[in-house]
Design a protein around this motif. Structure first.
Motif, PDB file in Angstrom:
ATOM      1  N   MET A  88       1.043  -1.208  -0.036  1.00  0.00           N
ATOM      2  CA  MET A  88       0.012  -0.089  -0.020  1.00  0.00           C
ATOM      3  C   MET A  88       0.796   1.264  -0.070  1.00  0.00           C
ATOM      4  N   SER A  89       0.520   1.993  -0.795  1.00  0.00           N
ATOM      5  CA  SER A  89       1.364   3.436  -0.858  1.00  0.00           C
ATOM      6  C   SER A  89       1.219   4.320   0.211  1.00  0.00           C
ATOM      7  N   LYS A  90       2.048   5.055   0.631  1.00  0.00           N
ATOM      8  CA  LYS A  90       1.955   6.050   1.802  1.00  0.00           C
ATOM      9  C   LYS A  90       1.503   7.339   1.173  1.00  0.00           C
ATOM     10  N   VAL A  91       0.826   8.040   2.249  1.00  0.00           N
ATOM     11  CA  VAL A  91       0.388   9.344   2.155  1.00  0.00           C
ATOM     12  C   VAL A  91       1.430  10.179   1.745  1.00  0.00           C
ATOM     13  N   LYS A  92       1.256  11.288   0.880  1.00  0.00           N
ATOM     14  CA  LYS A  92       2.402  12.021   0.626  1.00  0.00           C
ATOM     15  C   LYS A  92       2.269  13.189   1.183  1.00  0.00           C
ATOM     16  N   ALA A  93       3.554  14.139   1.473  1.00  0.00           N
ATOM     17  CA  ALA A  93       3.496  15.242   2.138  1.00  0.00           C
ATOM     18  C   ALA A  93       4.352  15.944   1.763  1.00  0.00           C
ATOM     19  N   ALA A  94       4.356  17.331   1.875  1.00  0.00           N
ATOM     20  CA  ALA A  94       5.613  18.365   1.534  1.00  0.00           C
ATOM     21  C   ALA A  94       5.793  18.812   2.862  1.00  0.00           C
ATOM     22  N   VAL A  95       7.198  19.321   2.857  1.00  0.00           N
ATOM     23  CA  VAL A  95       7.852  20.002   4.049  1.00  0.00           C
ATOM     24  C   VAL A  95       8.299  21.179   3.626  1.00  0.00           C
ATOM     25  N   PHE A  96       8.035  22.257   4.293  1.00  0.00           N
ATOM     26  CA  PHE A  96       8.333  23.842   4.005  1.00  0.00           C
ATOM     27  C   PHE A  96       9.480  24.257   5.176  1.00  0.00           C
ATOM     28  N   ALA A  97      10.477  24.615   4.569  1.00  0.00           N
ATOM     29  CA  ALA A  97      11.631  24.951   5.311  1.00  0.00           C
ATOM     30  C   ALA A  97      12.345  26.124   4.940  1.00  0.00           C
ATOM     31  N   SER A  98      13.164  26.767   5.787  1.00  0.00           N
ATOM     32  CA  SER A  98      13.764  28.078   5.305  1.00  0.00           C
ATOM     33  C   SER A  98      15.239  28.067   5.690  1.00  0.00           C
ATOM     34  N   GLY A  99      15.719  27.203   6.546  1.00  0.00           N
ATOM     35  CA  GLY A  99      17.079  27.218   7.206  1.00  0.00           C
ATOM     36  C   GLY A  99      17.782  25.899   6.953  1.00  0.00           C
ATOM     37  N   THR A 100      18.333  25.203   8.159  1.00  0.00           N
ATOM     38  CA  THR A 100      19.249  24.212   7.959  1.00  0.00           C
ATOM     39  C   THR A 100      18.482  23.047   7.684  1.00  0.00           C
ATOM     40  N   GLY A 101      17.401  22.792   8.232  1.00  0.00           N
ATOM     41  CA  GLY A 101      16.604  21.624   7.994  1.00  0.00           C
ATOM     42  C   GLY A 101      16.912  20.386   8.680  1.00  0.00           C
ATOM     43  N   SER A 102      17.000  20.693   9.979  1.00  0.00           N
ATOM     44  CA  SER A 102      17.452  19.656  10.893  1.00  0.00           C
ATOM     45  C   SER A 102      15.998  18.649  11.324  1.00  0.00           C
ATOM     46  N   ASN A 103      15.070  19.399  11.163  1.00  0.00           N
ATOM     47  CA  ASN A 103      13.499  18.612  11.272  1.00  0.00           C
ATOM     48  C   ASN A 103      13.358  17.895  10.140  1.00  0.00           C
ATOM     49  N   PHE A 104      13.546  18.436   8.908  1.00  0.00           N
ATOM     50  CA  PHE A 104      13.397  17.866   7.762  1.00  0.00           C
ATOM     51  C   PHE A 104      14.224  16.372   7.740  1.00  0.00           C
ATOM     52  N   VAL A 105      15.575  16.534   8.216  1.00  0.00           N
ATOM     53  CA  VAL A 105      16.273  15.502   8.281  1.00  0.00           C
ATOM     54  C   VAL A 105      15.899  14.412   9.239  1.00  0.00           C
ATOM     55  N   ALA A 106      15.455  14.891  10.310  1.00  0.00           N
ATOM     56  CA  ALA A 106      14.854  13.929  11.373  1.00  0.00           C
ATOM     57  C   ALA A 106      13.759  13.066  10.670  1.00  0.00           C
ATOM     58  N   MET A 107      12.826  13.681   9.917  1.00  0.00           N
ATOM     59  CA  MET A 107      11.618  12.964   9.333  1.00  0.00           C
ATOM     60  C   MET A 107      12.184  11.918   8.322  1.00  0.00           C
ATOM     61  N   MET A 108      13.270  12.258   7.405  1.00  0.00           N
ATOM     62  CA  MET A 108      13.760  11.293   6.485  1.00  0.00           C
ATOM     63  C   MET A 108      14.621  10.219   7.167  1.00  0.00           C
ATOM     64  N   ASN A 109      15.039  10.715   8.266  1.00  0.00           N
ATOM     65  CA  ASN A 109      15.726   9.650   8.795  1.00  0.00           C
ATOM     66  C   ASN A 109      14.814   8.589   9.688  1.00  0.00           C
ATOM     67  N   CYS A 110      13.650   8.935   9.740  1.00  0.00           N
ATOM     68  CA  CYS A 110      12.593   8.344  10.651  1.00  0.00           C
ATOM     69  C   CYS A 110      12.072   7.074   9.632  1.00  0.00           C
ATOM     70  N   LYS A 111      12.404   5.757   9.819  1.00  0.00           N
ATOM     71  CA  LYS A 111      12.136   4.593   9.353  1.00  0.00           C
ATOM     72  C   LYS A 111      10.856   4.368   9.198  1.00  0.00           C
TER      73      LYS A 111
END
Length: 194
Positions: free
Chosen positions: A1-24
């Protein structure tokens, strides 16, 4: 089953973006990074993870509506059902709010309603707060005023500097945000706390 898709909005270094991407176990697939700061280091991080980027300067548009119309087109084009703000330094306007009602989350480095807006960590230190933390909330038209979903406390130590406190707050963010995203996307947590 395919996952729900999401967009991330960020303006800076992206530490929370990386945390999301690293969350298996993230309950959704991050398919787009929207960035309003050409040259922000989060853009390179998105490329590293193979996430499509949409970078545009708001100053190139006549007004917020025109800018957000372009952003909305890009978000819809990739089929994103959710938007997660992660250090995105712009207030969201009607165009996106109406299109993604109760589908836009933000993380803020304080226990809202305390210390909203920019430099929340500096505000907490200046106020002599003994406890601060992080808040995940739904977005509305105000500055960090949307309904709160979850919070996590972080103790302010007597020797804390902005850097040391920021480090511990970010560690808390990187745990809390993916947890809340999973609960909300899986509909385990639909309503904000009172």
């Amino acid at each position: 089953m395919s996952k729900v898709k999401a967009a991330v909005f960020a303006s800076g270094t992206g530490s929370n973006f990386v945390a999301m991407m690293n969350c298996k176990e993230l309950a959704c697939e991050i398919v787009l990074l929207v960035c309003d700061k050409p040259g922000a280091s989060v853009i390179e991080k998105a490329k590293y993870f193979g996430v499509q980027t949409f970078v545009l300067n708001p100053k190139a548009f006549n007004d917020k509506r025109e800018y957000e119309t372009e952003v909305l087109r890009a978000v819809r084009e990739v089929g994103a059902e959710w938007i997660f703000l992660a250090g995105y330094m712009r207030l969201i306007g009607h165009t996106l709010l109406n299109a993604y009602e109760e589908k836009i989350l933000n993380i803020h480095p304080s226990l809202l309603p305390s210390f909203p807006g920019k430099d929340a960590i500096g505000q907490a230190l200046a106020a002599g707060a003994e406890i601060t933390g992080v808040t995940v909330h739904y977005i509305d038209e105000g500055m960090d005023t949307g309904p709160i979903i979850a919070q996590k406390q972080v103790k302010v130590l007597p020797e804390d500097t902005e850097e040391t406190l920021k480090y511990r707050i970010q560690k808390a963010e990187h745990v809390l945000y993916p947890e809340v995203i999973n609960q909300v996307v899986r509909k385990e947590r639909l309503w904000p706390v009172e």
